[in-house]
Design an enzyme around this catalytic site. Structure first.
Site, PDB file in Angstrom:
ATOM      1  N   ASN A   9       0.883  -1.169   0.000  1.00 36.33           N
ATOM      2  CA  ASN A   9       0.000   0.000   0.000  1.00 36.33           C
ATOM      3  C   ASN A   9       0.916   1.213   0.000  1.00 36.33           C
ATOM      4  O   ASN A   9       1.468   1.585   1.030  1.00 36.33           O
ATOM      5  CB  ASN A   9      -0.883  -0.044   1.258  1.00 36.33           C
ATOM      6  CG  ASN A   9      -1.849   1.128   1.327  1.00 36.33           C
ATOM      7  OD1 ASN A   9      -1.836   2.012   0.471  1.00 36.33           O
ATOM      8  ND2 ASN A   9      -2.680   1.135   2.354  1.00 36.33           N
ATOM      9  N   LYS A  16       3.480   0.811   3.022  1.00 35.45           N
ATOM     10  CA  LYS A  16       3.052  -0.211   3.986  1.00 35.45           C
ATOM     11  C   LYS A  16       3.097  -1.557   3.281  1.00 35.45           C
ATOM     12  O   LYS A  16       2.759  -1.642   2.093  1.00 35.45           O
ATOM     13  CB  LYS A  16       1.633   0.066   4.460  1.00 35.45           C
ATOM     14  CG  LYS A  16       1.524   1.325   5.275  1.00 35.45           C
ATOM     15  CD  LYS A  16       0.131   1.498   5.838  1.00 35.45           C
ATOM     16  CE  LYS A  16       0.039   2.821   6.574  1.00 35.45           C
ATOM     17  NZ  LYS A  16      -1.263   3.435   6.539  1.00 35.45           N
ATOM     18  N   HIS A 180     -12.700   3.117  -0.087  1.00 34.12           N
ATOM     19  CA  HIS A 180     -12.677   2.118   1.001  1.00 34.12           C
ATOM     20  C   HIS A 180     -13.283   0.794   0.539  1.00 34.12           C
ATOM     21  O   HIS A 180     -13.756  -0.012   1.353  1.00 34.12           O
ATOM     22  CB  HIS A 180     -13.450   2.598   2.251  1.00 34.12           C
ATOM     23  CG  HIS A 180     -12.729   3.660   3.034  1.00 34.12           C
ATOM     24  ND1 HIS A 180     -13.367   4.724   3.605  1.00 34.12           N
ATOM     25  CD2 HIS A 180     -11.418   3.811   3.332  1.00 34.12           C
ATOM     26  CE1 HIS A 180     -12.486   5.496   4.221  1.00 34.12           C
ATOM     27  NE2 HIS A 180     -11.285   4.960   4.065  1.00 34.12           N
ATOM     28  N   LEU A 208     -14.818   3.664  10.013  1.00 39.33           N
ATOM     29  CA  LEU A 208     -14.437   4.890  10.714  1.00 39.33           C
ATOM     30  C   LEU A 208     -12.989   4.797  11.168  1.00 39.33           C
ATOM     31  O   LEU A 208     -12.668   4.129  12.152  1.00 39.33           O
ATOM     32  CB  LEU A 208     -15.351   5.092  11.937  1.00 39.33           C
ATOM     33  CG  LEU A 208     -16.873   5.000  11.681  1.00 39.33           C
ATOM     34  CD1 LEU A 208     -17.638   5.119  12.991  1.00 39.33           C
ATOM     35  CD2 LEU A 208     -17.320   6.064  10.687  1.00 39.33           C
ATOM     36  N   GLY A 211      -9.414   8.004   7.719  1.00 35.59           N
ATOM     37  CA  GLY A 211     -10.362   8.229   6.639  1.00 35.59           C
ATOM     38  C   GLY A 211     -11.662   7.579   7.086  1.00 35.59           C
ATOM     39  O   GLY A 211     -11.630   6.566   7.783  1.00 35.59           O
ATOM     40  N   MET A 283      -8.749  10.572  17.220  1.00 33.76           N
ATOM     41  CA  MET A 283      -9.966  10.453  18.031  1.00 33.76           C
ATOM     42  C   MET A 283      -9.648  10.191  19.511  1.00 33.76           C
ATOM     43  O   MET A 283     -10.307  10.730  20.400  1.00 33.76           O
ATOM     44  CB  MET A 283     -10.851   9.341  17.457  1.00 33.76           C
ATOM     45  CG  MET A 283     -12.165   9.164  18.165  1.00 33.76           C
ATOM     46  SD  MET A 283     -13.161  10.671  18.230  1.00 33.76           S
ATOM     47  CE  MET A 283     -14.020  10.605  16.662  1.00 33.76           C
ATOM     48  N   ARG A 284      -8.605   9.384  19.762  1.00 32.67           N
ATOM     49  CA  ARG A 284      -8.271   9.084  21.166  1.00 32.67           C
ATOM     50  C   ARG A 284      -7.915  10.354  21.919  1.00 32.67           C
ATOM     51  O   ARG A 284      -8.344  10.562  23.062  1.00 32.67           O
ATOM     52  CB  ARG A 284      -7.096   8.113  21.247  1.00 32.67           C
ATOM     53  CG  ARG A 284      -7.495   6.678  21.213  1.00 32.67           C
ATOM     54  CD  ARG A 284      -6.313   5.810  21.012  1.00 32.67           C
ATOM     55  NE  ARG A 284      -5.629   6.141  19.761  1.00 32.67           N
ATOM     56  CZ  ARG A 284      -4.764   5.366  19.150  1.00 32.67           C
ATOM     57  NH1 ARG A 284      -4.416   4.228  19.670  1.00 32.67           N
ATOM     58  NH2 ARG A 284      -4.210   5.730  18.008  1.00 32.67           N
ATOM     59  N   GLY A 326     -10.333   1.878  12.595  1.00 33.57           N
ATOM     60  CA  GLY A 326      -9.704   2.140  13.901  1.00 33.57           C
ATOM     61  C   GLY A 326     -10.668   2.661  14.953  1.00 33.57           C
ATOM     62  O   GLY A 326     -10.661   2.201  16.104  1.00 33.57           O
ATOM     63  N   ILE A 327     -11.529   3.611  14.585  1.00 32.69           N
ATOM     64  CA  ILE A 327     -12.497   4.164  15.543  1.00 32.69           C
ATOM     65  C   ILE A 327     -13.662   3.191  15.723  1.00 32.69           C
ATOM     66  O   ILE A 327     -14.072   2.882  16.843  1.00 32.69           O
ATOM     67  CB  ILE A 327     -13.013   5.547  15.065  1.00 32.69           C
ATOM     68  CG1 ILE A 327     -11.854   6.546  14.949  1.00 32.69           C
ATOM     69  CG2 ILE A 327     -14.091   6.079  15.998  1.00 32.69           C
ATOM     70  CD1 ILE A 327     -12.216   7.875  14.308  1.00 32.69           C
ATOM     71  N   GLU A 329     -13.797   0.019  15.346  1.00 38.19           N
ATOM     72  CA  GLU A 329     -13.454  -1.236  16.034  1.00 38.19           C
ATOM     73  C   GLU A 329     -13.097  -1.017  17.498  1.00 38.19           C
ATOM     74  O   GLU A 329     -13.292  -1.899  18.321  1.00 38.19           O
ATOM     75  CB  GLU A 329     -12.243  -1.894  15.338  1.00 38.19           C
ATOM     76  CG  GLU A 329     -12.576  -2.431  13.967  1.00 38.19           C
ATOM     77  CD  GLU A 329     -11.332  -2.761  13.148  1.00 38.19           C
ATOM     78  OE1 GLU A 329     -10.298  -3.128  13.756  1.00 38.19           O
ATOM     79  OE2 GLU A 329     -11.387  -2.654  11.916  1.00 38.19           O
TER      80      GLU A 329
HETATM   81  P1  ADP Z   1      -6.504   4.670   8.809  1.00 37.12           P
HETATM   82  O1  ADP Z   1      -7.749   5.243   8.200  1.00 37.12           O
HETATM   83  O2  ADP Z   1      -5.306   5.549   8.655  1.00 37.12           O
HETATM   84  O3  ADP Z   1      -6.267   3.197   8.461  1.00 37.12           O
HETATM   85  P2  ADP Z   1      -7.252   3.641  11.413  1.00 37.12           P
HETATM   86  O4  ADP Z   1      -8.331   2.793  10.836  1.00 37.12           O
HETATM   87  O5  ADP Z   1      -6.075   2.993  12.008  1.00 37.12           O
HETATM   88  O6  ADP Z   1      -6.755   4.723  10.368  1.00 37.12           O
HETATM   89  O7  ADP Z   1      -7.937   4.589  12.505  1.00 37.12           O
HETATM   90  C1  ADP Z   1      -7.231   5.564  13.193  1.00 37.12           C
HETATM   91  C2  ADP Z   1      -8.188   6.268  14.143  1.00 37.12           C
HETATM   92  O8  ADP Z   1      -8.693   5.297  15.079  1.00 37.12           O
HETATM   93  C3  ADP Z   1      -7.549   7.382  14.952  1.00 37.12           C
HETATM   94  O9  ADP Z   1      -8.402   8.506  15.011  1.00 37.12           O
HETATM   95  C4  ADP Z   1      -7.438   6.766  16.337  1.00 37.12           C
HETATM   96  O10 ADP Z   1      -7.514   7.728  17.355  1.00 37.12           O
HETATM   97  C5  ADP Z   1      -8.685   5.908  16.361  1.00 37.12           C
HETATM   98  N1  ADP Z   1      -8.627   4.923  17.445  1.00 37.12           N
HETATM   99  C6  ADP Z   1      -7.825   3.846  17.561  1.00 37.12           C
HETATM  100  N2  ADP Z   1      -8.037   3.237  18.760  1.00 37.12           N
HETATM  101  C7  ADP Z   1      -9.009   3.952  19.385  1.00 37.12           C
HETATM  102  C8  ADP Z   1      -9.683   3.861  20.650  1.00 37.12           C
HETATM  103  N3  ADP Z   1      -9.407   2.888  21.512  1.00 37.12           N
HETATM  104  N4  ADP Z   1     -10.618   4.789  20.940  1.00 37.12           N
HETATM  105  C9  ADP Z   1     -10.906   5.782  20.090  1.00 37.12           C
HETATM  106  N5  ADP Z   1     -10.329   5.929  18.893  1.00 37.12           N
HETATM  107  C10 ADP Z   1      -9.382   5.033  18.546  1.00 37.12           C
END
Ligand code: ADP
Length: 394
Positions: A9, A16, A180, A208, A211, A283-284, A326-327, A329
């Protein structure tokens, strides 16, 4: 022995990668080279998370995609990957236009066709192609497969795929493509294992992450998505604005003298969660902050998901929601807020199950179901690459 599949990627500043065993599609390792144009840093991890390779280059080093690929192939001949030859490389390619409705084995004709799509995705497509060309130059005999983020959405009705603009622009490609797609395709492929009825019915999947987008599926096929012409539309994201009134762009040009490049930077890199909070795109970090601007950014993110849910549900109803990315899950708080707001759709939300990550986060008697399902775009690419190899008879 050529027993593995390399998945790549390639982004503007990172490469990646993951390596899967060809037959079992078991993940051997994954990693990335970041900062490839400025200060490269390479790290590879086994499936367990243990670091199995790491390297730094001095500041000012420009490896380029060619150099990064070169390094990966050299590194791959040693250590953990010793003895695992690469049978094929599968690439995530952002844009397949209208032509590529499924993955394709790459040849010179395909490369030319993908180059013609560069104006539609200037921030991503050239980098995807740079990695493909670097491998082609280095190991021309290695089969390479392109897997597209747009393909999954080509099942959408024609009306979903056009904008209300003069036809000549539609004809030259200014259309709704959706992105996506590899994530949605993966979710579509595993959903029957979780909920057969939903898989055969009307599901809204919310991807979520940094992106973010949502996709309405019927019987596992895309019928609508929140992203359209580019990956900046739809939901607000980490740094992207999502759907905004196009008049705002004219205002910025006329009142602030902004040109295309500064508008691009504003809508892709300075907006979304970062723009509203002024604090972070992560988001964290926002959930941990007491700053009212951080809370407003989170509120807006949830509100816009709610609105899109209503809009997608209006396309003939909805039987369930799937959270991924990431958000989606990892954040029980965001899922809880969206699900509570979705009560009007008949969702009886299971707070306890949500706290522990589900996978089912709706109660048994709920009229619509809700799920948490981890996505796996890399596995989707490896699967397609394996299938293309089998088709070729290798
Ligand atoms: P990408 O779109 O780059 O692949 P990801 O799918 O890894 O990104 O998502 C990244 C987002 O997920 C970030 O905003 C991160 O803060 C959020 N995130 C990851 N773990 C948590 C969590 N435990 N609580 C809230 N948000 C989270």
């Amino acid at each position: 022995m050529s027993d593995s599949i390399l998945v790549l990627n390639a982004g503007s500043s990172s490469l990646k990668f993951s390596v899967f065993l060809k037959d079992s599609l078991k993940l051997l390792l994954r990693g990335q080279i970041e900062g490839i144009l400025t200060k490269p840093h390479f790290v590879a991890r086994a499936d367990s998370g243990d670091i199995v390779g790491e390297e730094d280059w001095p500041s000012g080093t420009n490896l380029g995609h060619g150099g990064a690929v070169e390094f990966l192939f050299k590194w791959g001949r040693t250590g953990v990957l010793e003895g695992h030859g690469i049978a094929a490389a599968g690439h995530r390619v952002v844009h397949g236009g209208l032509e590529f409705t499924k993955p394709v084995v790459i040849d010179n004709h395909v490369i030319s066709a993908l180059e013609r799509l560069e104006p539609l995705a200037p921030l991503h497509q050239p980098h995807n192609l740079a990695a493909i060309k670097a491998i082609m130059q280095r190991v021309p005999e290695l089969p390479q497969v392109a897997c597209f983020d747009t393909s999954f959405h080509r099942t959408q009705p024609a009306i979903e795929q056009i904008y209300a603009i003069p036809r000549k622009y539609t004809d030259e490609g200014v259309r709704r493509y959706g992105f996506h797609g590899l994530s949605y395709e993966y979710i579509s492929s595993v959903l029957p294992k979780y909920d057969e009825e939903l898989a055969a019915g009307r599901a809204v999947v919310a991807h979520l992450g940094n992106g973010a987008s949502m996709c309405a599926m019927r019987n596992g096929r895309s019928i609508s998505s929140t992203m359209g012409f580019t990956a900046v539309g739809g939901l607000p994201m980490g740094t992207r604005c999502g759907a905004i009134d196009p008049g705002i762009l004219l205002y910025l040009m006329n009142q602030h003298g902004m040109d295309a490049q500064s508008i691009e930077n504003l809508i892709y890199n300075q907006s979304g969660l970062l723009g509203v909070s002024g604090i972070s795109s992560d988001m964290r970090a926002l959930l941990a902050s007491k700053d009212p601007r951080a809370q407003e950014a989170v509120d807006l993110f949830v509100y816009r998901i709610d609105r899109e849910l209503g809009s997608l549900a209006a396309l003939g109803g909805i039987d369930g929601i799937v959270f991924t990315g990431g958000i989606g899950e990892n954040s029980a708080i965001i899922r809880a807020r969206v699900c509570r707001d979705a009560k009007w759709l008949g969702l009886d939300f299971d707070e306890k199950a949500n706290e522990t990550g589900g996978p089912q986060i709706s109660k048994e008697n709920s009229r619509i179901s809700a799920w948490v399902i981890p996505t796996n775009e890399e596995l989707m690419i490896a699967t397609h690459t394996k299938q293309m190899l089998l088709k070729k008879g290798d």
